[in-house]
Design a protein around this motif. Structure first.
Motif, mmCIF file in Angstrom:
data_model
loop_
_atom_site.group_PDB
_atom_site.id
_atom_site.type_symbol
_atom_site.label_atom_id
_atom_site.label_comp_id
_atom_site.label_asym_id
_atom_site.label_seq_id
_atom_site.Cartn_x
_atom_site.Cartn_y
_atom_site.Cartn_z
ATOM 1 N N THR A 127 0.855 -1.164 0.000
ATOM 2 C CA THR A 127 0.000 0.000 0.000
ATOM 3 C C THR A 127 0.904 1.231 0.000
ATOM 4 O O THR A 127 1.924 1.266 -0.669
ATOM 5 C CB THR A 127 -1.009 -0.036 1.172
ATOM 6 N N SER A 128 0.575 2.269 0.734
ATOM 7 C CA SER A 128 1.375 3.495 0.725
ATOM 8 C C SER A 128 0.988 4.353 1.917
ATOM 9 O O SER A 128 -0.153 4.304 2.395
ATOM 10 C CB SER A 128 1.133 4.276 -0.573
ATOM 11 N N ARG A 129 1.931 5.165 2.361
ATOM 12 C CA ARG A 129 1.603 6.192 3.343
ATOM 13 C C ARG A 129 0.448 7.045 2.831
ATOM 14 O O ARG A 129 -0.419 7.486 3.598
ATOM 15 C CB ARG A 129 2.845 7.059 3.593
ATOM 16 N N ALA A 136 -0.273 12.288 -1.729
ATOM 17 C CA ALA A 136 0.833 11.420 -2.110
ATOM 18 C C ALA A 136 2.209 12.041 -1.921
ATOM 19 O O ALA A 136 3.197 11.334 -1.889
ATOM 20 C CB ALA A 136 0.670 10.981 -3.564
ATOM 21 N N LYS A 153 -4.887 3.142 -2.688
ATOM 22 C CA LYS A 153 -4.048 2.559 -1.650
ATOM 23 C C LYS A 153 -4.785 2.455 -0.315
ATOM 24 O O LYS A 153 -4.517 1.548 0.487
ATOM 25 C CB LYS A 153 -2.756 3.372 -1.514
ATOM 26 N N ALA A 177 3.499 -0.255 3.955
ATOM 27 C CA ALA A 177 3.145 1.094 3.501
ATOM 28 C C ALA A 177 4.406 1.949 3.406
ATOM 29 O O ALA A 177 4.819 2.565 4.390
ATOM 30 C CB ALA A 177 2.140 1.730 4.449
ATOM 31 N N ASN A 232 8.391 4.628 6.647
ATOM 32 C CA ASN A 232 8.255 5.976 6.095
ATOM 33 C C ASN A 232 9.173 7.015 6.721
ATOM 34 O O ASN A 232 8.987 8.217 6.488
ATOM 35 C CB ASN A 232 6.797 6.430 6.208
#
Length: 238
Positions: A127-129, A136, A153, A177, A232
């Motif tokens: 996924t992603s922060r 983003a 995400k 993430a 992150n």
């Protein structure tokens, strides 16, 4: 005989690093639309796959299962687009990113449920922060948040939790993430500017994402499921 792992999006960037990290302990099947940029590690096999095509994904899982026990799935395949405001985002672009990033995650995970259940294996989704924050880039503004990417995400996180609930106790399901990472998604000339906003003072390295994915698939994470592992640099602490 080594167990088998499928890594989607494994031809380049973070996916490529994941393939390299898994290759010592797994027979890795690399699934991507693009040919690998470099020679794959020994014992790895490339299968061209569109993660939005259920027939191709089913064939991928069947071919991987013929190589041995499918023990791990790492779904890294995703796309993005240049930042623009929500008002200026074309509907077809929105649909395409949701289709690849979210529906693709569903298609791939669904196809692997049966063999992974038999093996008591694991699924790790990327996924992603951005899926938690709704923007983003660290310097995002009203001029562009990549809402389509963020929404996709965020959906991956919810999908992961649904899978973890439904597949327990047979299959562990988690997500990684990433935050700001050195690689193709951030132009190199912007790395110093973005690093200055990271509490740890630098961008992450793709190998650090690969290490996180490997950990979640390993016995060291045997009591972890339904978890989002944030990598992150401190840009999001929750």
């Amino acid at each position: 005989m080594k167990p088998v792992a499928i890594v989607t999006g494994g031809a380049r960037n973070i996916g490529r690093a994941i393939v390299q990290r898994f290759a010592a302990d797994y027979r890795v099947v690399v699934a991507d639309l693009a040919e690998p940029q470099d020679a794959l590690p020994e014992g790895c096999e490339f299968i061209r796959t569109d993660v939005c095509d259920p027939a191709q994904v089913t064939q991928l899982v069947e071919q991987a299962s013929r190589l041995g026990t499918l023990q791990a799935l790492v779904h890294s395949a995703a796309i993005t687009a240049p930042a623009k405001s929500i008002a200026e985002t074309p509907l077809d672009e929105w649909k395409r990113i949701l289709d690849v990033n979210l529906t693709g995650s569903f298609i791939v995970a669904q196809a692997a449920i049966a063999p992974l259940t038999r093996a008591r294996g694991s699924i790790t989704l990327l996924t992603s922060r951005a899926g938690k924050t709704g923007f983003a880039a660290l310097n995002a503004s009203r001029s562009g948040t990549k809402a389509h990417y963020c929404a996709s995400k965020a959906g991956v996180i919810s999908l992961m939790k649904s899978l973890a609930t439904e597949l327990a106790p047979d299959v562990r399901v988690n997500a990684v993430a990433p935050g700001p990472i050195e690689g193709e998604m951030i132009p190199r000339d912007r790395w110093p500017e973005i690093a200055a906003r990271v509490p740890l003072g630098r961008l992450g390295r793709i190998g650090e994402i690969a290490d996180a994915a490997y950990f979640l698939a390993s016995p060291a994470a045997s009591f972890i499921t339904g978890h989002v592992l944030d990598v992150n640099g401190g840009t999001l602490m929750d």
